[in-house]
Motif scaffolding. Structure first.
Motif, PDB file in Angstrom:
ATOM      1  N   LEU A 157      24.845  55.233   8.163  1.00 47.96           N
ATOM      2  CA  LEU A 157      25.670  54.971   8.983  1.00 47.96           C
ATOM      3  C   LEU A 157      27.441  55.518   8.154  1.00 47.96           C
ATOM      4  CD1 LEU A 157      26.521  52.287  12.019  1.00 47.96           C
ATOM      5  CD2 LEU A 157      25.931  54.483  11.817  1.00 47.96           C
TER       6      LEU A 157
ATOM      7  N   LEU B 274      36.827  61.383   1.698  1.00 46.17           N
ATOM      8  CA  LEU B 274      36.812  60.241   2.452  1.00 46.17           C
ATOM      9  C   LEU B 274      35.295  60.100   2.854  1.00 46.17           C
ATOM     10  CD1 LEU B 274      40.239  59.964   3.856  1.00 46.17           C
ATOM     11  CD2 LEU B 274      39.221  59.403   1.741  1.00 46.17           C
TER      12      LEU B 274
ATOM     13  N   LEU C  97      30.924  54.698   7.411  1.00 48.48           N
ATOM     14  CA  LEU C  97      31.463  54.561   7.834  1.00 48.48           C
ATOM     15  C   LEU C  97      32.942  54.380   7.915  1.00 48.48           C
ATOM     16  CD1 LEU C  97      30.041  50.735   6.368  1.00 48.48           C
ATOM     17  CD2 LEU C  97      30.069  51.903   9.152  1.00 48.48           C
ATOM     18  N   PRO C  98      34.006  54.584   7.919  1.00 41.85           N
ATOM     19  CA  PRO C  98      34.813  55.471   8.385  1.00 41.85           C
ATOM     20  C   PRO C  98      36.083  54.336   6.958  1.00 41.85           C
ATOM     21  CG  PRO C  98      35.796  53.675  10.376  1.00 41.85           C
ATOM     22  CD  PRO C  98      34.229  54.321   9.637  1.00 41.85           C
ATOM     23  N   ARG C  99      36.805  54.976   6.522  1.00 44.65           N
ATOM     24  CA  ARG C  99      37.502  54.493   5.214  1.00 44.65           C
ATOM     25  C   ARG C  99      38.051  53.984   4.943  1.00 44.65           C
ATOM     26  NH1 ARG C  99      35.835  55.811  -1.020  1.00 44.65           N
ATOM     27  NH2 ARG C  99      38.202  54.715  -1.487  1.00 44.65           N
ATOM     28  N   ARG C 100      39.427  53.302   5.047  1.00 45.86           N
ATOM     29  CA  ARG C 100      40.379  53.294   5.103  1.00 45.86           C
ATOM     30  C   ARG C 100      41.428  52.795   4.209  1.00 45.86           C
ATOM     31  NH1 ARG C 100      41.580  47.019   7.382  1.00 45.86           N
ATOM     32  NH2 ARG C 100      40.411  46.400   5.598  1.00 45.86           N
TER      33      ARG C 100
ATOM     34  N   LEU D  78      35.846  53.111  18.370  1.00 42.34           N
ATOM     35  CA  LEU D  78      34.764  53.256  16.659  1.00 42.34           C
ATOM     36  C   LEU D  78      33.897  52.273  17.164  1.00 42.34           C
ATOM     37  CD1 LEU D  78      34.606  53.440  13.976  1.00 42.34           C
ATOM     38  CD2 LEU D  78      35.713  50.996  13.529  1.00 42.34           C
TER      39      LEU D  78
END
Lengths: 162, 511
Positions: free
Chosen positions: A90, A150, A92-95, A74
């Motif tokens: 950036l 997402l 950001l990956p969503r959880r 990541l």
């Protein structure tokens, strides 16, 4: 995705002693130690502080372990994204935790997908990825995470020469 | 002519003076001109001349054009047949422009009116008289052009010397003894605006910031009890303001700038930086409004009275047209109505279809002509479009309301199973950036931290400081990247001199 921060191994007295030594070591010694620990020449731009931190970081990684695989991937991915667009935001990956529901309205109809530990449940079937479901709904190829909102915003196509 | 009782000739006396100079005198030039004319008329009494009681006086009006109230009044009376002879002191009182004179002579000829200049004897009924007149007027025009040239040259020379030659006084200055003098309070405002623009780099954000600080345009009191300015900044004036080299202590003329007599307010470095930013922000894809194909130009308003102007965006070569509330275009989102931006084809088609139906418009009428012919004004709210129709629509009240719905974009949302903390963008950004910089240094892309700092336009000290985030313990990094860090953790909480040992880092940061 990842669980709680990786548990620390108990402190290694040899490592801690070396860290203490590093704190006061002169630059010549730091350069030498850098070559030994990192197996490459110290970068020109590195002053004593960066040398010291690099060495300390490396020996602690060896003793206690570094970033977990997924986190490392990541981070690399994010660094690459930043290098490509230094001033961009950036992504950001969503959880999403299992049990959450993704709701998407498409052409007037509402679709619901439930997040499962092993994938995504949609109309009684479980799919491994969101893109499959998105493409099924839209009838054309879609990026699943983007389709289900997402990703905060679709990336703008770089306009070249405009 | 040999009649015993000559017909009375009604004589109108016209007087004019260019400047206000001397008008305050009890007996001024206008009176002098009038007296001369009156005595001339008296001398012609045997021919039946009689002065009209009306005054045709134009104090402080130029002879360069016909935009003079008394002259216009005179021409109107001539048209109405109230005048037989026009008497002036000298020809150039009437006009100094040959072209205008031709017009006047035409108007006089049409009513067969003669005119007399009391100090210049000639007769316009003969060709010789006309020639003399034309020669005289050529000189009058020449004289006028010469004097305006003289003034122009003088202004240009003064500007080159750096003198301020009048005009609206820019924010930050005051005019004292015909010179620009710094007004300390306003000058500080000027500096704030320049500085904030460099910091915010966006007109939109700058406008919001200025509004918050209560900074408005310069308030100018006029001679009449009235004032201009003192209103919130909009983009146009801001751009003009930020480009004004007056603030560098220069005066301009004809696009060139010269060192001025007044003191600068903004230093050259800031000014240059601002120009750089302005140049970078120029929108190169400007399309002429008339080319946009927007049918509702000037007719569409949002429900708070803001005009909605056409705009567009392009994607993959397709152009998507919109109407955008002018409140947004001026950087004041909060002042916009309930619909601030609308798809152009959407709203246009809705109106056209509804109008076709309601007004029973023939199919032969083109879509594009319907709005032009029947819509005077359209007001858009989230539920309806209120239309004021033109008389061509032939409906009793000229108002129509057409139901309308904002087309909702396809929405996506996540219903969380339970509250899930998301990663903190600032912390993640800091860590990623530190790693990116570290990699650049390790790859020898930069030989010094200073070179790296220059490439990202930051202070080297800051870059050195932030590089340390790359050496945070893996546990901390992992927590930040996934959003599991203690909620109190922020960049400010991370100590400047981060300990080398991970165990100590974890302890100081509360892990």
């Amino acid at each position: 995705m990842t669980q709680a921060p990786s548990s620390m191994k108990p402190a290694d007295p040899a490592v801690e002693a070396e860290l203490d030594r590093l704190a006061t070591a002169p630059i010549v010694e730091l350069r030498k130690r850098y070559r030994e620990v990192l197996r490459t020449d110290p970068p020109k731009a590195f002053g004593p502080d960066l040398l010291r931190r690099s060495i300390a970081h490396r020996i602690q990684e060896k003793a206690y372990g570094g970033l977990s695989g997924p986190t490392k991937r990541l981070l690399d991915q994010l660094v690459k994204a930043m290098a490509a667009k230094p001033n961009g935001r950036l992504e950001l990956p969503r959880r999403i935790k299992p049990g959450s529901e993704l709701v998407r309205t498409w052409k007037g109809k509402t679709y619901r997908v439930v997040v499962r530990p092993d994938g995504f449940a949609y109309e009684g079937k479980t799919y491994a990825g969101l893109s499959e479901i998105a493409s099924l709904i839209a009838g054309s190829n879609w990026n699943g995470p983007r389709f289900f909102g997402l990703r905060s915003k679709p990336e703008k196509a770089e306009d070249h020469g405009k | 002519m040999a009649s015993n009782a000559p017909k009375t000739l009604r004589c109108a006396i016209y007087t004019r003076k260019s400047t206000e100079h001397g008008l305050e005198l009890e007996f001024n030039s206008l009176d002098a001109q009038r007296e001369a004319c009156e005595s001339y008329i008296k001398s012609q009494a045997s021919l039946g001349w009689k002065a009209l009681p009306q005054l045709y006086d134009d104090p402080a009006f130029s002879g360069g054009n016909l935009e003079r109230p008394a002259l216009q009044r005179l021409l109107k009376d001539i048209d109405a047949g109230k005048v037989d002879v026009v008497v002036v002191y000298k020809i150039d009182r009437l006009t100094r422009s040959l072209a205008d004179f031709a017009k006047l002579v035409e108007a006089f000829d049409a009513r067969s009116i003669s005119f007399v200049a009391v100090t210049q004897q000639f007769n316009t009924t003969t060709s010789m008289g006309r020639l003399t007149l034309n020669v005289l007027l050529s000189f009058a025009q020449f004289e006028r052009e010469l004097s305006s040239e003289r003034v122009r040259d003088k202004v240009a020379a003064s500007r080159r010397k750096g003198k301020w030659t009048g005009g609206t006084v820019p924010l930050g200055y005051e005019a004292r003894d015909k010179k620009l003098v710094i007004n300390p309070a306003e000058a500080e405002t000027v500096r704030i605006i320049f500085r904030r623009y460099v910091e915010l780099q966006s007109f939109g954000r700058l406008v919001t910031d200025l509004d918050k600080r209560g900074i408005v345009t310069k308030r100018r009191n006029t001679k009449v009890k009235k004032f201009n300015g003192g209103i919130p900044f909009t983009y146009g004036p801001l751009a003009h303001f930020l480009k004004n080299r007056i603030y560098l202590g220069e005066t301009g003329h004809g696009g060139k700038w010269y060192p001025g007599e007044h003191k600068p307010i903004v230093d050259r470095k800031t000014f240059d930086k601002v120009q750089e930013l302005l140049a970078a922000g120029v929108n190169k894809r400007r399309v002429k409004r008339s080319d946009s194909g927007a049918l509702l130009i000037g007719k569409l308003f949002d429900d708070r009275g803001n005009a909605m102007s056409p705009s567009f965006s392009s994607k993959n070569g397709a152009r998507y047209r919109f109407y955008v509330s002018s409140a947004i275009l001026r950087g004041r989102k909060t002042a916009a109505g309930s619909v601030a931006r609308v798809s152009a084809t959407d709203i246009e088609q809705t109106l056209i279809n509804a109008l076709r139906q309601r007004l029973k418009i023939d199919q032969a009428v083109l879509d594009a002509d319907i709005i032009g012919a029947y819509v005077a004004r359209a007001e858009l709210s989230s539920r309806a479009v209120k239309i004021n129709t033109t008389p061509a629509a032939k409906i009793r009240s000229n108002k129509l309301s057409i139901p309308w719905q904002v087309r909702k974009p396809s929405s996506a949302s996540v219903v969380e199973a339970n509250d899930e903390r998301q990663p903190d963008a600032k912390l993640v950004q800091a860590i990623v950036r530190a790693h990116a910089w570290l990699r650049d240094l390790q790859n020898m892309k930069f030989d010094t931290a200073e070179a790296l700092a220059a490439s990202v336009k930051l202070h080297p000290k800051l870059v050195r400081q932030e590089l340390r985030y790359a050496f945070l313990a893996p546990a901390i990094k992992e927590a930040i990247l996934t959003g599991d860090q203690p909620s109190a953790l922020s960049l400010a909480r991370i100590p400047k001199n981060l300990p080398l040992a991970w165990s100590k880092q974890c302890r100081t940061l509360g892990f």
